[in-house]
Design a protein around this motif. Structure first.
Motif, PDB file in Angstrom:
ATOM      1  N   ASN A  14      35.285  43.166  38.792  1.00 16.74           N
ATOM      2  CA  ASN A  14      35.614  42.326  40.096  1.00 16.74           C
ATOM      3  C   ASN A  14      36.913  42.674  40.608  1.00 16.74           C
ATOM      4  N   VAL A  15      36.841  43.092  41.861  1.00 17.82           N
ATOM      5  CA  VAL A  15      38.143  43.422  42.545  1.00 17.82           C
ATOM      6  C   VAL A  15      37.735  42.836  44.135  1.00 17.82           C
ATOM      7  N   ASP A  16      39.111  42.526  44.551  1.00 16.78           N
ATOM      8  CA  ASP A  16      39.081  41.877  46.004  1.00 16.78           C
ATOM      9  C   ASP A  16      38.738  42.865  46.856  1.00 16.78           C
ATOM     10  N   LYS A  17      38.113  42.357  48.143  1.00 17.96           N
ATOM     11  CA  LYS A  17      37.651  42.928  49.071  1.00 17.96           C
ATOM     12  C   LYS A  17      38.662  44.045  49.690  1.00 17.96           C
ATOM     13  N   GLU A  18      39.903  43.465  50.161  1.00 19.47           N
ATOM     14  CA  GLU A  18      40.969  44.327  50.707  1.00 19.47           C
ATOM     15  C   GLU A  18      41.324  45.336  49.988  1.00 19.47           C
TER      16      GLU A  18
ATOM     17  N   ILE B  34      34.652  42.232  33.736  1.00 17.26           N
ATOM     18  CA  ILE B  34      35.989  43.097  33.776  1.00 17.26           C
ATOM     19  C   ILE B  34      36.844  43.031  34.915  1.00 17.26           C
ATOM     20  N   ASP B  35      38.133  42.487  34.868  1.00 17.24           N
ATOM     21  CA  ASP B  35      39.171  42.741  35.770  1.00 17.24           C
ATOM     22  C   ASP B  35      39.519  43.881  36.362  1.00 17.24           C
ATOM     23  N   GLY B  36      38.876  44.237  37.429  1.00 15.87           N
ATOM     24  CA  GLY B  36      39.103  45.680  37.853  1.00 15.87           C
ATOM     25  C   GLY B  36      40.202  46.028  38.697  1.00 15.87           C
ATOM     26  N   THR B  37      41.207  44.865  38.795  1.00 19.74           N
ATOM     27  CA  THR B  37      42.425  45.065  39.615  1.00 19.74           C
ATOM     28  C   THR B  37      43.642  45.342  38.805  1.00 19.74           C
ATOM     29  N   LYS B  38      43.336  45.532  37.442  1.00 20.14           N
ATOM     30  CA  LYS B  38      44.344  46.007  36.538  1.00 20.14           C
ATOM     31  C   LYS B  38      44.692  47.352  36.748  1.00 20.14           C
ATOM     32  N   GLN B  39      45.621  48.086  35.900  1.00 20.55           N
ATOM     33  CA  GLN B  39      45.859  49.416  35.845  1.00 20.55           C
ATOM     34  C   GLN B  39      44.959  50.100  35.068  1.00 20.55           C
TER      35      GLN B  39
END
Length: 219
Positions: free
Chosen positions: A114-118, A197-202
């Protein structure tokens, strides 16, 4: 060891996670993107058609990709694998189900990133690749920027931007993901094999999350 299917929008980080799993857990990586780029270099009808579609950011027709994919999968035999870019549609997911039954394979999980479009957009249009050593950079993100925007830090070669790493192609690919691939999340939830999975993490945090998830799955 669980086999892994990735479901994610473009530039969500599938490749980075895959590199970690290959290096540390001995996974074999089966990327439809890599497979198609390899075929696209060939001077034949398939190669020319794939080059044109990829440049426009469009998906490759099933009648082209599915036979290529099946042949690649069958070469893996009993090695734990990562599927990256397959399936993209419900039709492909059902094809994959039938193929798994045919080869008696049911030991897998599906990871949804999961990652935000921007964020995805900046990852795409800011990506730069070294054609010689394969190093990857991004001119928009600290820690990923090259020392200058033109040359590789490792070997000094001129960096390139892939033909499909542009805003227009991203918009096409992202919309196609929403319409055709996102419904697979519900499909695999119903099969009880989906993990998010949170794909915005490091990257290191994501690696730890994936490690923990796989340990729990294999216990």
């Amino acid at each position: 060891m669980k086999n892994i299917i990735f479901i994610a929008p473009p530039a969500a980080g599938k490749g980075t996670i895959s590199e970690y799993l290959i290096k540390n857990l001995n996974y074999t990586h089966l990327s439809t993107g890599d497979l198609l780029r390899k075929v696209a270099k060939q001077d034949n009808e398939n190669g020319k058609k794939i080059r044109s579609l990829m440049k426009e950011g469009k998906f490759i027709p099933d009648e082209i990709i599915l036979p290529l994919f099946k042949d690649e999968l069958l070469t893996l035999k009993d090695k734990p694998f990562i599927l990256d870019g397959m399936p993209r549609t419900l039709k492909q997911a059902k094809y994959l189900d039938n193929l798994f039954q045919e080869i008696d394979l049911n030991n897998y999980i599906v990871l949804s990133l999961n990652v935000d479009k921007e964020i995805l957009k900046e990852r795409i249009i800011g990506r730069r690749i070294c054609p010689d050593c394969g190093s990857s950079y991004n001119i928009y993100f600290e820690g990923l920027k090259p020392k200058d925007n033109e040359h590789c830090d490792n070997c000094g070669s001129s960096l390139i931007q892939r033909e499909d790493d542009n805003l227009e192609a991203f918009q096409v690919r992202y919309q196609a993901y929403l319409e055709e691939t996102e419904p697979l999340i519900t499909f695999y939830k119903e099969k009880k094999v989906l993990q998010e999975i949170d794909g915005t993490k490091q990257p290191l945090e994501i690696q730890n999350d994936v490690d923990k998830l796989l340990r729990n799955q294999n216990d």
